[in-house]
Design a protein around this motif. Structure first.
Motif, short mmCIF file in Angstrom:
data_model
loop_
_atom_site.label_atom_id
_atom_site.label_comp_id
_atom_site.label_asym_id
_atom_site.label_seq_id
_atom_site.Cartn_x
_atom_site.Cartn_y
_atom_site.Cartn_z
N TYR A 119 15.72 24.45 8.19
CA TYR A 119 16.60 23.35 7.76
C TYR A 119 15.97 22.46 6.69
O TYR A 119 16.67 21.79 5.94
CB TYR A 119 17.06 22.49 8.94
N SER A 170 15.05 24.89 1.44
CA SER A 170 16.38 25.21 0.90
C SER A 170 16.48 26.66 0.47
O SER A 170 15.51 27.25 -0.03
CB SER A 170 16.67 24.32 -0.31
N THR A 189 21.17 28.32 6.91
CA THR A 189 21.01 26.89 7.26
C THR A 189 21.58 26.03 6.15
O THR A 189 22.19 24.98 6.40
CB THR A 189 19.54 26.54 7.49
N LYS A 227 24.58 23.21 6.53
CA LYS A 227 24.43 21.82 6.07
C LYS A 227 25.50 21.48 5.04
O LYS A 227 26.06 20.38 5.06
CB LYS A 227 23.03 21.59 5.49
N ARG A 239 28.28 18.44 4.89
CA ARG A 239 28.33 17.52 3.75
C ARG A 239 29.71 17.51 3.10
O ARG A 239 30.14 16.50 2.56
CB ARG A 239 27.28 17.91 2.71
N VAL A 268 16.50 15.30 7.78
CA VAL A 268 17.38 16.27 7.12
C VAL A 268 18.85 16.00 7.41
O VAL A 268 19.69 15.98 6.51
CB VAL A 268 17.02 17.71 7.57
N PHE A 269 19.16 15.78 8.69
CA PHE A 269 20.56 15.71 9.10
C PHE A 269 21.17 14.31 9.08
O PHE A 269 22.39 14.18 9.13
CB PHE A 269 20.72 16.31 10.51
N THR A 281 23.36 13.96 6.19
CA THR A 281 24.29 15.09 6.21
C THR A 281 25.45 14.86 7.17
O THR A 281 26.60 15.21 6.89
CB THR A 281 23.55 16.39 6.62
#
Length: 433
Positions: free
Chosen positions: A277, A280, A314, A318, A322, A395-396, A399
Motif C-alpha cells: 500500500y 506505488s 493495491t 486506493k 479516492r 496512506v489511507f 484516501t
C-alpha cells in the motif's frame, strides 16, 4: 384550435442573428412592436433581442388574448426554465400545451399540487398493499412465487416501473436505504407521474426522473417518495466514480465488488509484500485495472497472470476510494471524526470514534469495517511487509476522508488527525465494529 406559428417581419434582413435562431428572430424590437407584429393571432410567436439588455433574448408568445414574454436561453438546447428542447418549435409547442392545460384545468391542478391525496393513489397504495401481502404470506413461499402473485394484483393503471419499484421494496438482501437521484428531465410526449398517477405538465415547472432507477414523478411528488431507490444496472455506466450505495444496490452486494475482489487478490498473494500500500504500481497499469472493472464489472481479471505486481492491485483499490464522489468516511461525518481525534483521553477518544461510526450510511459502514479487518491482517504481517497501523494511517487517511470544503490549508492541517483516525480504526477494529 391553437397553432404554433412563427411570424416574420416583412422582408427585412435581420443583422447579427444568432446561428441557433431562424427567421422567427426579429432583432432588437420593443415589447410593443412584438405585440403589434403578433397581431392577436393565438399561438403565434417571434423572438427578439432586448432593447435594454443587448445579447439577451426573449420569446414573445401570443396566448389568451395577450402577448407573453419569456427570457430565452441556449446552451446547445433551447429553454426558458429547466426543460430543454432541440428546437424553438418544440419549446413553443410544449409551452402552448402547458398554458392550455393550466388555463382549462387550473382548479384541478391547484387541488392536486396543494393537497394531493397520496394515501389513496399510485405509489403509496402499491407499497401499502405490498406490505400487507408480505405479512400475510407464508415464509416458505419462494421469491419467484412472490413476484408472480404480486404482478397479478389490480395495479394495471400504474406504470410497470412503479410496480417494479414496489415489488423490489425490501427485496434487497442487505436492505440499504438509498435516496432517489432526481434530475429535471425533458419528456417526449405525455407522461404520467409514477407516484401520484396524475399527468405531468409544465413549461417551467415539470417532472423529474431518477437517473439511477428511472422513476418519473412530479417535482412536488419527489419530496414524498421514500428512500427506496433500486438502481438499474443498465443505468450504472461505471464502477469507479460511482456513489458507493448506488453501486452496491445495483449489484445487490454487501460491499462494492471492486473492494471484495481486490482485497481477496491482495490477501491471496500480497500480505508479505514489502511496503504494501505504500509502494506505488505503474499508473498506466492501475488505469487498466480501473477500465477493466468499469468495462467488465465483477468479471474483471486481476489475477497474477495479468498483473503480477501486487502494487498495481493495491493502487487500484486506493484509486477506487479516492474516486468516490462521497468519501468512504462521508463529508457529513468528517468534522465529527476530526473532533474525536483531538480528544486527549484514549478511552474517551475511542468512545467518540465509535459514536461517529454509527452515523455512517450502512453501506459505507460495512465497507469500512471490511477494509479495517483487511488492514489489520496487513499489520499482522508487519515483520515482512514493514507496514504497521501508523504507516497505513498515513496512506489511507487522505484516501478515505476528505474535508467537505476544497481547502488545501484545511487538508494539510487535518492530515495528522486523518492518519490518527485510520490508525485507531485498524488497531481497534474488533472493538469498534
Amino acid at each position: 384550435m391553437l397553432k404554433n406559428t412563427s411570424l416574420q417581419y416583412g422582408n427585412r434582413t435581420v443583422e447579427n442573428r444568432p446561428k441557433y435562431y431562424g427567421r422567427e428572430f426579429h432583432g432588437i424590437i420593443s415589447r410593443e412592436q412584438a405585440d403589434e407584429l403578433l397581431g392577436g393571432v393565438e399561438g403565434a410567436y417571434i423572438l427578439r433581442e432586448s432593447q435594454r439588455q443587448p445579447g439577451c433574448y426573449t420569446l414573445a408568445l401570443r396566448f389568451g388574448n395577450q402577448t407573453l414574454n419569456y427570457r430565452l436561453f441556449h446552451d446547445g438546447k433551447h429553454f426558458v426554465g429547466e426543460k430543454r428542447f432541440e428546437s424553438i418549435h418544440d419549446l413553443v409547442t410544449d409551452g402552448l400545451i402547458t398554458l392550455y392545460i393550466e388555463t382549462k384545468a387550473a382548479e384541478y391542478i391547484s387541488k392536486m399540487t396543494t393537497n394531493p391525496i397520496y394515501e389513496h393513489i399510485g405509489y403509496a397504495t402499491l407499497l401499502r398493499e405490498k406490505v400487507s401481502r408480505r405479512l400475510s404470506r407464508s415464509k416458505n413461499e419462494s421469491r419467484r412465487a412472490n413476484v408472480t402473485n404480486e404482478e397479478h394484483t389490480s395495479v394495471e393503471k400504474i406504470s410497470s416501473l412503479v410496480r417494479r419499484a414496489a415489488l423490489t421494496h425490501n427485496d434487497n438482501h442487505f436492505n440499504y436505504e438509498k435516496t432517489h437521484n432526481f434530475k429535471v428531465h425533458t419528456f417526449r410526449g405525455p407522461h404520467w407521474c409514477e407516484y401520484c398517477a396524475n399527468f405531468m405538465w409544465g413549461l417551467i415547472a415539470q417532472g423529474v426522473r431518477c437517473s439511477d432507477c428511472g422513476l418519473n414523478v412530479h417535482k412536488q411528488c419527489s419530496k414524498h417518495v421514500p428512500n427506496d431507490c433500486q438502481p438499474d444496472l443498465k443505468r450504472i455506466k461505471k464502477v469507479y466514480c460511482c456513489d458507493l450505495t448506488t453501486l452496491v444496490k445495483a449489484h445487490n452486494t454487501q460491499r462494492p465488488m471492486v473492494v471484495d475482489i481486490c482485497i481477496r487478490e491482495i490477501e491471496a498473494r500480497g500480505l508479505k509484500s514489502e511496503g504494501l500500500y505504500r509502494v506505488s504500481g505503474f499508473t498506466e497499469h492501475i488505469e487498466d485495472v480501473k477500465m477493466a472493472f468499469d468495462r467488465d464489472g465483477e468479471k474483471a481479471d486481476i489475477s497474477a497472470s495479468i498483473y503480477p505486481d501486487i502494487n498495481i492491485i493495491t493502487g487500484a483499490l486506493k484509486l477506487y476510494f479516492r474516486d468516490l464522489p462521497i468519501p468512504l468516511i462521508t463529508y457529513d461525518t468528517y468534522s465529527k471524526f476530526i473532533e474525536a481525534a483531538k480528544i486527549s483521553n484514549a478511552d474517551e477518544r475511542l468512545e467518540a470514534v465509535h459514536e461517529v461510526l454509527l452515523l455512517l450510511p450502512p453501506a459505507h459502514y460495512e465497507t469500512l469495517r471490511y477494509l479495517m479487518i483487511h488492514l489489520k491482517k496487513v499489520t499482522m504481517n508487519e515483520k515482512d511487509n514493514l507496514m504497521n497501523a501508523e504507516n497505513l494511517g498515513i496512506v489511507f487517511g487522505p484516501t478515505l476522508m476528505r474535508p467537505p470544503e476544497d481547502s488545501t490549508l484545511t487538508t494539510l492541517h487535518d492530515m495528522r488527525y486523518q492518519k490518527l483516525i485510520v490508525q485507531i480504526l485498524i488497531e481497534n477494529e474488533d472493538v469498534l465494529f
